[in-house]
Design an enzyme around this catalytic site. Structure first.
Site, PDB file in Angstrom:
ATOM      1  N   ARG A  23     -35.592   9.698 -42.842  1.00 49.50           N
ATOM      2  CA  ARG A  23     -34.261  10.291 -42.998  1.00 49.50           C
ATOM      3  C   ARG A  23     -33.191   9.250 -43.288  1.00 49.50           C
ATOM      4  O   ARG A  23     -32.124   9.578 -43.796  1.00 49.50           O
ATOM      5  CB  ARG A  23     -33.863  11.052 -41.731  1.00 49.50           C
ATOM      6  CG  ARG A  23     -34.792  12.176 -41.367  1.00 49.50           C
ATOM      7  CD  ARG A  23     -34.489  12.713 -39.987  1.00 49.50           C
ATOM      8  NE  ARG A  23     -34.678  11.623 -39.019  1.00 49.50           N
ATOM      9  CZ  ARG A  23     -34.085  11.570 -37.827  1.00 49.50           C
ATOM     10  NH1 ARG A  23     -33.275  12.520 -37.438  1.00 49.50           N
ATOM     11  NH2 ARG A  23     -34.330  10.565 -37.009  1.00 49.50           N
ATOM     12  N   GLU A  28     -25.986   0.515 -33.990  1.00 48.65           N
ATOM     13  CA  GLU A  28     -24.657   0.279 -33.436  1.00 48.65           C
ATOM     14  C   GLU A  28     -24.102  -0.960 -34.113  1.00 48.65           C
ATOM     15  O   GLU A  28     -24.695  -2.028 -34.026  1.00 48.65           O
ATOM     16  CB  GLU A  28     -24.739   0.004 -31.934  1.00 48.65           C
ATOM     17  CG  GLU A  28     -24.813   1.202 -31.074  1.00 48.65           C
ATOM     18  CD  GLU A  28     -24.711   0.864 -29.585  1.00 48.65           C
ATOM     19  OE1 GLU A  28     -24.733  -0.319 -29.194  1.00 48.65           O
ATOM     20  OE2 GLU A  28     -24.618   1.820 -28.803  1.00 48.65           O
ATOM     21  N   GLN A  46      -7.489  -4.220 -35.537  1.00 53.05           N
ATOM     22  CA  GLN A  46      -7.364  -3.816 -36.938  1.00 53.05           C
ATOM     23  C   GLN A  46      -8.741  -3.820 -37.578  1.00 53.05           C
ATOM     24  O   GLN A  46      -9.525  -4.743 -37.357  1.00 53.05           O
ATOM     25  CB  GLN A  46      -6.444  -4.821 -37.639  1.00 53.05           C
ATOM     26  CG  GLN A  46      -6.100  -4.522 -39.058  1.00 53.05           C
ATOM     27  CD  GLN A  46      -5.048  -5.498 -39.598  1.00 53.05           C
ATOM     28  OE1 GLN A  46      -4.131  -5.889 -38.900  1.00 53.05           O
ATOM     29  NE2 GLN A  46      -5.206  -5.891 -40.838  1.00 53.05           N
ATOM     30  N   ASP A  47      -9.033  -2.790 -38.366  1.00 54.43           N
ATOM     31  CA  ASP A  47     -10.251  -2.745 -39.184  1.00 54.43           C
ATOM     32  C   ASP A  47      -9.840  -2.874 -40.637  1.00 54.43           C
ATOM     33  O   ASP A  47      -8.866  -2.249 -41.076  1.00 54.43           O
ATOM     34  CB  ASP A  47     -10.992  -1.419 -39.005  1.00 54.43           C
ATOM     35  CG  ASP A  47     -11.848  -1.371 -37.751  1.00 54.43           C
ATOM     36  OD1 ASP A  47     -11.898  -2.361 -37.009  1.00 54.43           O
ATOM     37  OD2 ASP A  47     -12.464  -0.315 -37.519  1.00 54.43           O
ATOM     38  N   ASN A  48     -10.592  -3.675 -41.409  1.00 51.42           N
ATOM     39  CA  ASN A  48     -10.291  -3.898 -42.823  1.00 51.42           C
ATOM     40  C   ASN A  48     -11.539  -3.657 -43.662  1.00 51.42           C
ATOM     41  O   ASN A  48     -12.658  -3.869 -43.191  1.00 51.42           O
ATOM     42  CB  ASN A  48      -9.807  -5.333 -43.042  1.00 51.42           C
ATOM     43  CG  ASN A  48      -8.547  -5.617 -42.252  1.00 51.42           C
ATOM     44  OD1 ASN A  48      -7.581  -4.882 -42.326  1.00 51.42           O
ATOM     45  ND2 ASN A  48      -8.561  -6.681 -41.482  1.00 51.42           N
ATOM     46  N   ARG A  58     -13.432 -14.912 -51.991  1.00 48.72           N
ATOM     47  CA  ARG A  58     -12.210 -14.691 -51.221  1.00 48.72           C
ATOM     48  C   ARG A  58     -12.189 -15.720 -50.103  1.00 48.72           C
ATOM     49  O   ARG A  58     -13.102 -15.797 -49.306  1.00 48.72           O
ATOM     50  CB  ARG A  58     -12.179 -13.280 -50.640  1.00 48.72           C
ATOM     51  CG  ARG A  58     -12.100 -12.188 -51.697  1.00 48.72           C
ATOM     52  CD  ARG A  58     -11.981 -10.817 -51.035  1.00 48.72           C
ATOM     53  NE  ARG A  58     -11.979  -9.751 -51.999  1.00 48.72           N
ATOM     54  CZ  ARG A  58     -10.893  -9.215 -52.535  1.00 48.72           C
ATOM     55  NH1 ARG A  58      -9.702  -9.656 -52.196  1.00 48.72           N
ATOM     56  NH2 ARG A  58     -10.994  -8.223 -53.409  1.00 48.72           N
ATOM     57  N   HIS A  61      -9.472 -18.274 -45.765  1.00 44.94           N
ATOM     58  CA  HIS A  61      -8.236 -17.794 -45.177  1.00 44.94           C
ATOM     59  C   HIS A  61      -8.204 -17.978 -43.664  1.00 44.94           C
ATOM     60  O   HIS A  61      -9.234 -17.901 -43.003  1.00 44.94           O
ATOM     61  CB  HIS A  61      -8.040 -16.306 -45.476  1.00 44.94           C
ATOM     62  CG  HIS A  61      -8.046 -15.989 -46.926  1.00 44.94           C
ATOM     63  ND1 HIS A  61      -8.486 -14.782 -47.403  1.00 44.94           N
ATOM     64  CD2 HIS A  61      -7.674 -16.696 -48.016  1.00 44.94           C
ATOM     65  CE1 HIS A  61      -8.373 -14.754 -48.723  1.00 44.94           C
ATOM     66  NE2 HIS A  61      -7.897 -15.915 -49.115  1.00 44.94           N
ATOM     67  N   LYS A  70     -12.819 -12.552 -36.313  1.00 44.68           N
ATOM     68  CA  LYS A  70     -13.305 -11.492 -37.196  1.00 44.68           C
ATOM     69  C   LYS A  70     -14.767 -11.192 -36.924  1.00 44.68           C
ATOM     70  O   LYS A  70     -15.590 -12.105 -36.853  1.00 44.68           O
ATOM     71  CB  LYS A  70     -13.140 -11.903 -38.659  1.00 44.68           C
ATOM     72  CG  LYS A  70     -11.688 -12.109 -39.070  1.00 44.68           C
ATOM     73  CD  LYS A  70     -11.571 -12.635 -40.484  1.00 44.68           C
ATOM     74  CE  LYS A  70     -10.112 -12.858 -40.854  1.00 44.68           C
ATOM     75  NZ  LYS A  70      -9.992 -13.457 -42.194  1.00 44.68           N
ATOM     76  N   HIS A 117     -12.049 -18.551 -43.002  1.00 47.64           N
ATOM     77  CA  HIS A 117     -13.140 -17.649 -43.363  1.00 47.64           C
ATOM     78  C   HIS A 117     -13.067 -17.308 -44.844  1.00 47.64           C
ATOM     79  O   HIS A 117     -11.979 -17.166 -45.409  1.00 47.64           O
ATOM     80  CB  HIS A 117     -13.030 -16.361 -42.531  1.00 47.64           C
ATOM     81  CG  HIS A 117     -14.017 -15.326 -42.931  1.00 47.64           C
ATOM     82  ND1 HIS A 117     -13.662 -14.217 -43.674  1.00 47.64           N
ATOM     83  CD2 HIS A 117     -15.352 -15.240 -42.737  1.00 47.64           C
ATOM     84  CE1 HIS A 117     -14.744 -13.491 -43.886  1.00 47.64           C
ATOM     85  NE2 HIS A 117     -15.776 -14.086 -43.338  1.00 47.64           N
ATOM     86  N   TYR A 130     -14.483  -5.650 -41.779  1.00 42.03           N
ATOM     87  CA  TYR A 130     -14.321  -6.523 -40.620  1.00 42.03           C
ATOM     88  C   TYR A 130     -13.276  -6.005 -39.652  1.00 42.03           C
ATOM     89  O   TYR A 130     -12.313  -5.357 -40.023  1.00 42.03           O
ATOM     90  CB  TYR A 130     -14.027  -7.962 -41.022  1.00 42.03           C
ATOM     91  CG  TYR A 130     -12.779  -8.224 -41.827  1.00 42.03           C
ATOM     92  CD1 TYR A 130     -11.635  -8.725 -41.222  1.00 42.03           C
ATOM     93  CD2 TYR A 130     -12.766  -8.016 -43.195  1.00 42.03           C
ATOM     94  CE1 TYR A 130     -10.498  -9.003 -41.967  1.00 42.03           C
ATOM     95  CE2 TYR A 130     -11.644  -8.290 -43.951  1.00 42.03           C
ATOM     96  CZ  TYR A 130     -10.506  -8.778 -43.326  1.00 42.03           C
ATOM     97  OH  TYR A 130      -9.384  -9.047 -44.066  1.00 42.03           O
ATOM     98  N   LYS A 166      -3.615 -17.051 -55.070  1.00 43.91           N
ATOM     99  CA  LYS A 166      -3.448 -17.638 -53.732  1.00 43.91           C
ATOM    100  C   LYS A 166      -4.627 -18.551 -53.390  1.00 43.91           C
ATOM    101  O   LYS A 166      -4.443 -19.645 -52.865  1.00 43.91           O
ATOM    102  CB  LYS A 166      -3.306 -16.519 -52.700  1.00 43.91           C
ATOM    103  CG  LYS A 166      -3.260 -16.988 -51.265  1.00 43.91           C
ATOM    104  CD  LYS A 166      -3.089 -15.834 -50.290  1.00 43.91           C
ATOM    105  CE  LYS A 166      -4.293 -14.926 -50.303  1.00 43.91           C
ATOM    106  NZ  LYS A 166      -4.213 -13.845 -49.315  1.00 43.91           N
ATOM    107  N   ASP A 167      -5.840 -18.107 -53.707  1.00 44.32           N
ATOM    108  CA  ASP A 167      -7.022 -18.900 -53.382  1.00 44.32           C
ATOM    109  C   ASP A 167      -7.159 -20.121 -54.289  1.00 44.32           C
ATOM    110  O   ASP A 167      -7.615 -21.175 -53.848  1.00 44.32           O
ATOM    111  CB  ASP A 167      -8.276 -18.032 -53.421  1.00 44.32           C
ATOM    112  CG  ASP A 167      -8.280 -16.986 -52.310  1.00 44.32           C
ATOM    113  OD1 ASP A 167      -7.435 -17.080 -51.396  1.00 44.32           O
ATOM    114  OD2 ASP A 167      -9.108 -16.071 -52.368  1.00 44.32           O
TER     115      ASP A 167
END
Length: 180
Positions: A23, A28, A46-48, A58, A61, A70, A117, A130, A166-167
């Site tokens: 299935r 978790e 916060q969840d992103n 990316r 940061h 994170k 990160h 994250y 920015k990076d």
């Protein structure tokens, strides 16, 4: 959940128990009690979710104030995920660790506060999720140059990555604001 130590003791690779059959699967991805057993006792605020195409890099940061821990994972695709220790008081200052995270391996990585990160997308695209321990504060966000030779990250690249402005403007470690 199983913990796989990294080359920097505070950065952890987590392998959840996955229960699967014809299935699909169940796992978790977050359990406060289980993570506390591994020393991850932070509250997440916060969840992103980001989606990126192949070759997008990316990072690296971090926030000089309101540093974020994170808990990261990939739900579609594959990435090479990297953490760089920016704590001057750490014996691991300036060192990096990297992991492949993917929808297939279902692994998570814990990147504690005090680390820069970043990640590179290895698949056609990737959905990266994250949980963060503090709120995003753009006025405190900084970026370390992804290819700083002083850090020496071995990115699994074919050519140049796709970077944000920015990076591209990230600072070398020697010029970056770091943590005590």
């Amino acid at each position: 959940m199983k913990v796989i130590p990294s080359g920097i003791p505070e950065v952890l690779l987590l392998e959840p128990k996955v229960f699967g059959d014809e299935r699909g699967f169940f796992m978790e991805s977050y359990n406060k009690r289980v993570l506390a057993e591994f020393g991850i006792t932070h509250d997440f605020v916060q969840d992103n979710h980001s989606r990126s195409a192949r070759g997008v890099l990316r990072g690296l940061h971090y926030q000089v104030q309101q540093p974020q821990g994170k808990l990261v994972r990939v739900v579609t695709g594959r990435v090479f995920d990297v953490a760089v220790d920016l704590r001057q008081s750490s014996p691991h200052f300036g060192r990096w660790v990297g992991f492949e995270l993917s929808a297939e391996n279902k692994r998570l990585a814990w990147i504690p506060p005090g680390f820069a990160h970043g990640f590179l997308v290895l698949s056609e695209s990737a959905d990266f999720l994250y949980k963060a321990t503090d709120y995003y504060a753009p006025e405190h966000e900084r970026c370390v140059l992804w290819n700083d030779p002083a850090i020496g990250i071995t990115w699994p690249l074919d050519g140049e990555p796709l970077l944000s402005a920015k990076d591209r403007a990230g600072k070398p470690l020697r010029d970056a604001e770091v943590y005590p």
